[in-house]
Write an enzyme that holds these catalytic residues in place. Sequence first.
Site, PDB file in Angstrom:
ATOM      1  N   GLY A  16      39.072 -25.869  17.463  1.00 24.17           N
ATOM      2  CA  GLY A  16      38.021 -24.576  17.522  1.00 24.17           C
ATOM      3  C   GLY A  16      37.013 -24.837  18.843  1.00 24.17           C
ATOM      4  O   GLY A  16      37.443 -24.973  19.876  1.00 24.17           O
ATOM      5  N   ARG A  19      36.225 -28.204  20.317  1.00 25.36           N
ATOM      6  CA  ARG A  19      37.463 -28.623  21.096  1.00 25.36           C
ATOM      7  C   ARG A  19      37.032 -28.292  22.492  1.00 25.36           C
ATOM      8  O   ARG A  19      37.146 -28.834  23.402  1.00 25.36           O
ATOM      9  CB  ARG A  19      38.709 -28.526  20.612  1.00 25.36           C
ATOM     10  CG  ARG A  19      39.901 -28.590  21.268  1.00 25.36           C
ATOM     11  CD  ARG A  19      40.033 -30.130  21.499  1.00 25.36           C
ATOM     12  NE  ARG A  19      41.487 -30.336  22.084  1.00 25.36           N
ATOM     13  CZ  ARG A  19      41.955 -30.444  23.385  1.00 25.36           C
ATOM     14  NH1 ARG A  19      40.830 -30.045  24.273  1.00 25.36           N
ATOM     15  NH2 ARG A  19      43.046 -30.813  23.670  1.00 25.36           N
ATOM     16  N   ASP A  64      32.315 -38.409   9.374  1.00 23.59           N
ATOM     17  CA  ASP A  64      31.912 -37.316   8.320  1.00 23.59           C
ATOM     18  C   ASP A  64      30.446 -37.095   8.673  1.00 23.59           C
ATOM     19  O   ASP A  64      29.664 -38.010   8.227  1.00 23.59           O
ATOM     20  CB  ASP A  64      32.202 -37.788   7.087  1.00 23.59           C
ATOM     21  CG  ASP A  64      31.918 -36.630   5.878  1.00 23.59           C
ATOM     22  OD1 ASP A  64      31.044 -35.712   6.191  1.00 23.59           O
ATOM     23  OD2 ASP A  64      32.072 -36.786   4.624  1.00 23.59           O
ATOM     24  N   VAL A  65      30.009 -35.913   9.149  1.00 24.35           N
ATOM     25  CA  VAL A  65      28.765 -35.822   9.441  1.00 24.35           C
ATOM     26  C   VAL A  65      27.921 -35.732   8.378  1.00 24.35           C
ATOM     27  O   VAL A  65      26.394 -36.126   8.390  1.00 24.35           O
ATOM     28  CB  VAL A  65      28.432 -34.361  10.340  1.00 24.35           C
ATOM     29  CG1 VAL A  65      29.201 -34.549  11.807  1.00 24.35           C
ATOM     30  CG2 VAL A  65      28.749 -33.228   9.347  1.00 24.35           C
ATOM     31  N   SER A 132      25.010 -19.356  14.213  1.00 30.56           N
ATOM     32  CA  SER A 132      25.942 -18.001  14.149  1.00 30.56           C
ATOM     33  C   SER A 132      24.829 -16.923  14.312  1.00 30.56           C
ATOM     34  O   SER A 132      23.742 -16.992  13.780  1.00 30.56           O
ATOM     35  CB  SER A 132      26.639 -18.095  12.911  1.00 30.56           C
ATOM     36  OG  SER A 132      27.146 -16.847  12.532  1.00 30.56           O
ATOM     37  N   TYR A 145      26.679 -19.460   3.187  1.00 32.51           N
ATOM     38  CA  TYR A 145      26.714 -19.478   4.514  1.00 32.51           C
ATOM     39  C   TYR A 145      25.723 -19.156   5.401  1.00 32.51           C
ATOM     40  O   TYR A 145      25.035 -19.622   6.364  1.00 32.51           O
ATOM     41  CB  TYR A 145      28.191 -19.107   5.234  1.00 32.51           C
ATOM     42  CG  TYR A 145      28.455 -19.282   6.492  1.00 32.51           C
ATOM     43  CD1 TYR A 145      29.090 -20.498   7.076  1.00 32.51           C
ATOM     44  CD2 TYR A 145      28.100 -18.316   7.702  1.00 32.51           C
ATOM     45  CE1 TYR A 145      29.371 -20.642   8.362  1.00 32.51           C
ATOM     46  CE2 TYR A 145      28.432 -18.425   8.787  1.00 32.51           C
ATOM     47  CZ  TYR A 145      28.974 -19.724   9.389  1.00 32.51           C
ATOM     48  OH  TYR A 145      29.346 -19.796  10.548  1.00 32.51           O
ATOM     49  N   ASN A 181      37.487 -16.261  16.770  1.00 34.84           N
ATOM     50  CA  ASN A 181      38.732 -16.184  16.197  1.00 34.84           C
ATOM     51  C   ASN A 181      39.307 -17.879  16.280  1.00 34.84           C
ATOM     52  O   ASN A 181      40.036 -18.327  17.126  1.00 34.84           O
ATOM     53  CB  ASN A 181      40.061 -15.551  17.123  1.00 34.84           C
ATOM     54  CG  ASN A 181      41.290 -15.612  16.532  1.00 34.84           C
ATOM     55  OD1 ASN A 181      41.390 -15.872  15.567  1.00 34.84           O
ATOM     56  ND2 ASN A 181      42.225 -15.059  17.740  1.00 34.84           N
TER      57      ASN A 181
HETATM   58  N1  LIG Z   1      34.429 -19.056  13.890  1.00 37.29           N
HETATM   59  C1  LIG Z   1      33.084 -18.298  13.923  1.00 37.29           C
HETATM   60  O1  LIG Z   1      33.414 -17.067  13.379  1.00 37.29           O
HETATM   61  C2  LIG Z   1      31.975 -18.877  14.030  1.00 37.29           C
HETATM   62  C3  LIG Z   1      31.114 -17.947  14.443  1.00 37.29           C
HETATM   63  C4  LIG Z   1      29.785 -18.429  14.547  1.00 37.29           C
HETATM   64  C5  LIG Z   1      29.380 -19.722  14.537  1.00 37.29           C
HETATM   65  N2  LIG Z   1      30.417 -20.508  14.078  1.00 37.29           N
HETATM   66  C6  LIG Z   1      30.208 -22.059  13.899  1.00 37.29           C
HETATM   67  O2  LIG Z   1      30.715 -22.706  14.873  1.00 37.29           O
HETATM   68  C7  LIG Z   1      31.020 -23.958  14.462  1.00 37.29           C
HETATM   69  C8  LIG Z   1      32.116 -24.583  14.675  1.00 37.29           C
HETATM   70  O3  LIG Z   1      33.290 -23.667  13.957  1.00 37.29           O
HETATM   71  P1  LIG Z   1      34.677 -23.160  14.470  1.00 37.29           P
HETATM   72  O4  LIG Z   1      34.712 -21.755  14.261  1.00 37.29           O
HETATM   73  O5  LIG Z   1      35.079 -23.733  15.688  1.00 37.29           O
HETATM   74  O6  LIG Z   1      35.561 -23.795  13.372  1.00 37.29           O
HETATM   75  P2  LIG Z   1      36.861 -24.733  13.067  1.00 37.29           P
HETATM   76  O7  LIG Z   1      36.950 -24.835  11.587  1.00 37.29           O
HETATM   77  O8  LIG Z   1      37.891 -24.477  14.026  1.00 37.29           O
HETATM   78  O9  LIG Z   1      36.083 -26.036  13.489  1.00 37.29           O
HETATM   79  C9  LIG Z   1      34.991 -26.890  12.952  1.00 37.29           C
HETATM   80  C10 LIG Z   1      35.033 -28.384  13.082  1.00 37.29           C
HETATM   81  O10 LIG Z   1      34.337 -28.896  12.413  1.00 37.29           O
HETATM   82  C11 LIG Z   1      34.830 -29.978  11.564  1.00 37.29           C
HETATM   83  N3  LIG Z   1      34.117 -30.463  10.542  1.00 37.29           N
HETATM   84  C12 LIG Z   1      33.831 -29.907   9.305  1.00 37.29           C
HETATM   85  N4  LIG Z   1      33.270 -30.604   8.271  1.00 37.29           N
HETATM   86  C13 LIG Z   1      33.024 -31.875   9.010  1.00 37.29           C
HETATM   87  C14 LIG Z   1      32.532 -33.012   8.606  1.00 37.29           C
HETATM   88  N5  LIG Z   1      32.038 -33.175   7.460  1.00 37.29           N
HETATM   89  N6  LIG Z   1      32.236 -34.103   9.618  1.00 37.29           N
HETATM   90  C15 LIG Z   1      32.855 -33.660  10.624  1.00 37.29           C
HETATM   91  N7  LIG Z   1      33.405 -32.887  11.142  1.00 37.29           N
HETATM   92  C16 LIG Z   1      33.732 -31.926  10.356  1.00 37.29           C
HETATM   93  C17 LIG Z   1      36.311 -29.594  11.377  1.00 37.29           C
HETATM   94  O11 LIG Z   1      37.138 -30.510  11.118  1.00 37.29           O
HETATM   95  C18 LIG Z   1      36.537 -28.744  12.626  1.00 37.29           C
HETATM   96  O12 LIG Z   1      37.358 -29.540  13.554  1.00 37.29           O
HETATM   97  C19 LIG Z   1      30.667 -24.127  13.181  1.00 37.29           C
HETATM   98  O13 LIG Z   1      29.263 -24.509  12.844  1.00 37.29           O
HETATM   99  C20 LIG Z   1      30.522 -22.580  12.780  1.00 37.29           C
HETATM  100  O14 LIG Z   1      29.662 -22.278  11.571  1.00 37.29           O
HETATM  101  C21 LIG Z   1      31.837 -20.038  13.940  1.00 37.29           C
HETATM  102  C1  LIG Z   2      34.625 -15.949   6.809  1.00 33.60           C
HETATM  103  C2  LIG Z   2      33.708 -15.486   8.024  1.00 33.60           C
HETATM  104  C3  LIG Z   2      32.793 -16.397   8.432  1.00 33.60           C
HETATM  105  C4  LIG Z   2      32.148 -16.115   9.902  1.00 33.60           C
HETATM  106  C5  LIG Z   2      31.026 -16.622  10.131  1.00 33.60           C
HETATM  107  C6  LIG Z   2      30.792 -16.541  11.468  1.00 33.60           C
HETATM  108  O1  LIG Z   2      29.660 -17.584  11.669  1.00 33.60           O
HETATM  109  C7  LIG Z   2      30.226 -15.351  11.953  1.00 33.60           C
HETATM  110  C8  LIG Z   2      29.277 -14.407  11.641  1.00 33.60           C
HETATM  111  C9  LIG Z   2      29.044 -13.170  12.565  1.00 33.60           C
HETATM  112  C10 LIG Z   2      28.532 -12.116  11.837  1.00 33.60           C
HETATM  113  C11 LIG Z   2      28.554 -11.553  10.572  1.00 33.60           C
HETATM  114  C12 LIG Z   2      28.287 -10.513  10.260  1.00 33.60           C
HETATM  115  C13 LIG Z   2      28.216  -9.906   9.112  1.00 33.60           C
HETATM  116  C14 LIG Z   2      27.594  -8.671   9.013  1.00 33.60           C
HETATM  117  C15 LIG Z   2      27.286  -7.936   7.533  1.00 33.60           C
HETATM  118  O2  LIG Z   2      26.728  -8.591   6.761  1.00 33.60           O
HETATM  119  C16 LIG Z   2      27.083  -6.545   7.547  1.00 33.60           C
HETATM  120  O3  LIG Z   2      25.973  -6.465   8.287  1.00 33.60           O
HETATM  121  C17 LIG Z   2      28.339  -5.601   8.024  1.00 33.60           C
HETATM  122  C18 LIG Z   2      28.498  -4.368   7.097  1.00 33.60           C
HETATM  123  C19 LIG Z   2      29.672  -3.761   7.387  1.00 33.60           C
HETATM  124  C20 LIG Z   2      29.882  -2.463   6.286  1.00 33.60           C
HETATM  125  O4  LIG Z   2      29.574  -2.639   5.099  1.00 33.60           O
HETATM  126  O5  LIG Z   2      30.422  -1.655   7.103  1.00 33.60           O
END
Ligand SMILES: NC(=O)c1ccc[n+]([C@@H]2O[C@H](COP(=O)([O-])OP(=O)(O)OC[C@H]3O[C@@H](n4cnc5c(N)ncnc54)[C@H](O)[C@@H]3O)[C@@H](O)[C@H]2O)c1
Ligand SMILES: CCCCC[C@H](O)/C=C/C=C\C=C\C=C\[C@@H](O)[C@@H](O)CCCC(=O)O
Length: 258
Positions: A16, A19, A64-65, A132, A145, A181
């Site tokens: 993700g 990486r 494991d964090v 996020s 979350y 994604n």
């Molecule tokens: N994907 C999204 O939509 C999104 C959006 C905003 C923020 N984020 C944040 O970005 C960060 C990375 O997420 P991602 O989207 O790359 O997801 P991902 O699942 O691809 O990567 C997350 C990584 O964290 C590792 N991990 C989970 N639990 C762990 C633990 N206990 N110890 C060590 N490693 C652990 C997983 O094995 C994985 O490799 C997260 O903090 C996530 O909340 C993601």
């Molecule tokens: C399972 C997905 C986890 C993704 C988490 C990640 O960190 C990203 C989050 C980013 C944005 C989230 C936005 C959420 C918005 C909603 O609460 C709301 O404001 C949208 C309402 C939409 C509607 O009702 O039409």
Amino acid sequence: MDVSGKGVFLTGGARGIGRGMTEALLAKGAKVLFCDLIADLGKAAEADLQKQYGADNVVFRQCDVTDGDQLKGEKFGAVDICVNNAGIMDERVWEKMLAINTTAQIRGSQLALDHMRRDRGGRGGLIINTVSLAGVFPSYFFPVYNASKHAMIGYTTSWAKNPKMGEMGVKWRCLCPNAVNTNLLVFEENQVYDGDKFLEWIKPRMLEPEEVVEAFMKLIQEEEGDGVIYGVFKGLGGVFKKRRLVDADGESNPIVVD
Ligand SMILES: NC(=O)c1ccc[n+]([C@@H]2O[C@H](COP(=O)([O-])OP(=O)(O)OC[C@H]3O[C@@H](n4cnc5c(N)ncnc54)[C@H](O)[C@@H]3O)[C@@H](O)[C@H]2O)c1
Ligand SMILES: CCCCC[C@H](O)/C=C/C=C\C=C\C=C\[C@@H](O)[C@@H](O)CCCC(=O)O
């Protein structure tokens, strides 16, 4: 900050966003220790990256964090940049989620601060917590979350405001992407509420991991426009934001502005 020759510690680097961050840092000449819970993915990434960037420059450790001792034991020379990035999204195991997204990021930050602070013999540095946009405004799809990420905004911005931070020589940043994604968006029933609705809503705004990595590198290297919250938006890249919320249209178009 010029990352060339700098030491980086990064969590959640096996896949993700993490990486991609690891690879981008290596490409700019940093030395990276990355950890992850998933050993096989981490080792495969390590082999791949060592081939390209040299075994002296990148190392993987399974960790494991949520285990404070494991986190503390990770050493790879001096750390100039700490990226607390590991995270999960699963409302069914909300206590575990808080332990990973919040407690472990706080512990990682405390350890990094103790190591870096100039007033206690360190050489300063930068602490980046992957938060996020869910840490900035409400999202009914995933309340815990959301809370885990709000906590990290409060924590990180509070340290950044400490009047002694200049003396300590440590900078703090929250990386706040919109949805990306990655595997995090692959969820089972009950992991989120109204997941299909969320995906439908987020689709046009969804970032690719490379876009977040590009913004992350800009954030690290940026010397101007200092701030703590760095929002990452589709088509806009990364931008510093203050924590003021403009809810233009009820809840459907939340944005943060300066
Ligand atoms: N994907 C999204 O939509 C999104 C959006 C905003 C923020 N984020 C944040 O970005 C960060 C990375 O997420 P991602 O989207 O790359 O997801 P991902 O699942 O691809 O990567 C997350 C990584 O964290 C590792 N991990 C989970 N639990 C762990 C633990 N206990 N110890 C060590 N490693 C652990 C997983 O094995 C994985 O490799 C997260 O903090 C996530 O909340 C993601
Ligand atoms: C399972 C997905 C986890 C993704 C988490 C990640 O960190 C990203 C989050 C980013 C944005 C989230 C936005 C959420 C918005 C909603 O609460 C709301 O404001 C949208 C309402 C939409 C509607 O009702 O039409």
